[in-house]
Design an enzyme around this catalytic site. Structure first.
Site, PDB file in Angstrom:
ATOM      1  N   GLY A 148       0.819  -1.212   0.000  1.00  0.00           N
ATOM      2  CA  GLY A 148       0.000   0.000   0.000  1.00  0.00           C
ATOM      3  C   GLY A 148       0.851   1.258   0.000  1.00  0.00           C
ATOM      4  O   GLY A 148       0.607   2.200  -0.767  1.00  0.00           O
ATOM      5  N   CYS A 160       4.896 -10.272   9.021  1.00  0.00           N
ATOM      6  CA  CYS A 160       5.438  -9.112   8.306  1.00  0.00           C
ATOM      7  C   CYS A 160       4.849  -7.820   8.876  1.00  0.00           C
ATOM      8  O   CYS A 160       4.504  -7.761  10.072  1.00  0.00           O
ATOM      9  CB  CYS A 160       5.173  -9.242   6.802  1.00  0.00           C
ATOM     10  SG  CYS A 160       6.130  -8.074   5.804  1.00  0.00           S
ATOM     11  N   ASP A 181       0.354  -8.804  -1.079  1.00  0.00           N
ATOM     12  CA  ASP A 181       1.028  -8.084  -2.164  1.00  0.00           C
ATOM     13  C   ASP A 181       0.245  -8.240  -3.458  1.00  0.00           C
ATOM     14  O   ASP A 181       0.103  -7.295  -4.222  1.00  0.00           O
ATOM     15  CB  ASP A 181       2.461  -8.566  -2.327  1.00  0.00           C
ATOM     16  CG  ASP A 181       3.392  -7.622  -1.604  1.00  0.00           C
ATOM     17  OD1 ASP A 181       3.485  -7.724  -0.379  1.00  0.00           O
ATOM     18  OD2 ASP A 181       3.967  -6.733  -2.268  1.00  0.00           O
ATOM     19  N   LYS A 200      -5.015  -4.526  -4.713  1.00  0.00           N
ATOM     20  CA  LYS A 200      -4.006  -5.595  -4.573  1.00  0.00           C
ATOM     21  C   LYS A 200      -4.375  -6.805  -5.444  1.00  0.00           C
ATOM     22  O   LYS A 200      -3.640  -7.782  -5.488  1.00  0.00           O
ATOM     23  CB  LYS A 200      -3.912  -6.053  -3.115  1.00  0.00           C
ATOM     24  CG  LYS A 200      -3.727  -4.944  -2.090  1.00  0.00           C
ATOM     25  CD  LYS A 200      -2.301  -4.575  -1.920  1.00  0.00           C
ATOM     26  CE  LYS A 200      -2.054  -3.481  -0.896  1.00  0.00           C
ATOM     27  NZ  LYS A 200      -2.362  -3.821   0.478  1.00  0.00           N
TER      28      LYS A 200
END
Ligand code: RUB
Length: 310
Positions: free
Chosen positions: A23, A127, A196, A232
């Site tokens: 993003g 993450c 992603d 995305k």
């Protein structure tokens, strides 16, 4: 500094991961294109179009996996204008709209996704994803007493950024090494990760390690949720395109490899989680099953127009 040097500077920040996360890189690229379009000198409209296309390409090449970049650039560069001034304004307006919508999307994802977190739940995240953290933060803000387990996310340790953000929000968090995921999974009620890329059939491409976490979650019967803005999703995958997985420098994993004669370090930055392991994808357009990804691509990203024009 020349306008193109400013674009190069942003591109370098994205490549080196000073700006990172799907993003954030998309909004940084949109802002950079706006700045460039407003500042660049051009001799003719064709010259302007050519120069902005070069700038867009510079940004596009920085992180090969993130579809957020190509979607953002496509949305910003989609303009009809008769002259340079009209084009400058159109690009600026598109960029502003993209950035605003992106911020609103993350907020909305938080509101929708947080309903899946119950009082007393333990949530595992991997993450550092703005969208995933928005879900966790909205649950916390709504008064639910929750705990988070965050992975380190080697080799770049984005998990440290995550625990910092959660700490600031006052959320009780445990940090684990990536290989401890199975050991803690029986204590986890819900896994929430970002994305992603999401393909037309609902496959997820996200930070390396995500696929292992999804497998562990499935084995332990723990729900696995993806939090992702609709940009995305990859329209190209409808046309059969494969997602390129970025391979990064060996030195991110092992600082000095020179003493080994027969060792090669592999450093894929992302991996692929099959849609069968995903219970829910939470977008700003609603919480959907992975099988509905095609509809998002068609209705939100205008895939049909793309086919007509190809
Ligand atoms: C970041 C990563 C994140 C997604 C989603 O990888 O895999 O989970 O980009 O993040 P990297 P967000 O650190 O290599 O960019 O929800 O913030 O877009």
């Amino acid at each position: 500094m020349k306008p193109i040097d400013r674009v190069t500077e942003t591109a370098e920040k994205i490549s080196s991961m000073e700006i990172r996360g799907a993003g954030r890189i998309a909004t940084a690229a949109a802002a950079s294109l706006k700045e460039y379009a407003l500042a660049v000198q051009a001799e003719s409209f064709e010259d302007f179009n050519q120069k902005t296309a070069v700038a867009a390409d510079l940004l596009l090449k920085t992180r090969p996996t993130a579809v957020s970049l190509s979607n953002a650039i496509r949305m910003v560069m989609k303009y009809k204008a008769d002259d340079i001034d009209g084009a400058r304004q159109a690009i600026a307006t598109n960029a502003d709209r993209f950035i605003e919508n992106s911020q609103k999307a993350v907020e909305k994802i938080g509101q929708i996704g947080s309903k899946r977190i119950r009082e007393g739940d333990t949530v595992l995240t991997h993450c550092n994803s703005n969208a995933a953290i928005s879900v966790i933060s909205a649950a916390h803000k709504s008064g639910k007493n929750i705990k988070v387990i965050a992975t380190e996310s080697r080799p770049r340790f984005q998990g440290i950024t995550t625990i910092g953000m959660l700490d600031q929000m006052g959320i009780e968090t445990e940090l684990i090494v990536d290989s401890a995921v199975r050991s803690v999974m029986n204590d986890v009620d819900l896994v929430v990760v970002g994305a992603d890329v999401i393909t037309a059939n609902g496959t997820l491409v996200n930070k390396i390690g995500t696929a292992q976490i999804a497998l562990c979650a499935r084995e332990a019967r723990t729900s696995f949720m993806v939090a992702a803005e609709t940009y995305k999703f990859s329209p190209e995958t409808i046309l059969g395109e494969l997602v390129t997985i970025e391979e990064r420098e060996a030195t991110e994993v092992l600082a000095d490899i020179s003493k080994y004669k027969h060792v090669r370090v592999r450093n894929p930055a992302f991996d692929v989680t099959p849609h069968q392991y995903i219970d829910l994808i939470c977008t700003e357009a609603g919480a959907i099953s992975p099988e509905m990804s095609y509809l998002i691509i068609r209705e939100r990203l205008g895939w049909e127009m793309k086919v007509e024009s190809s």
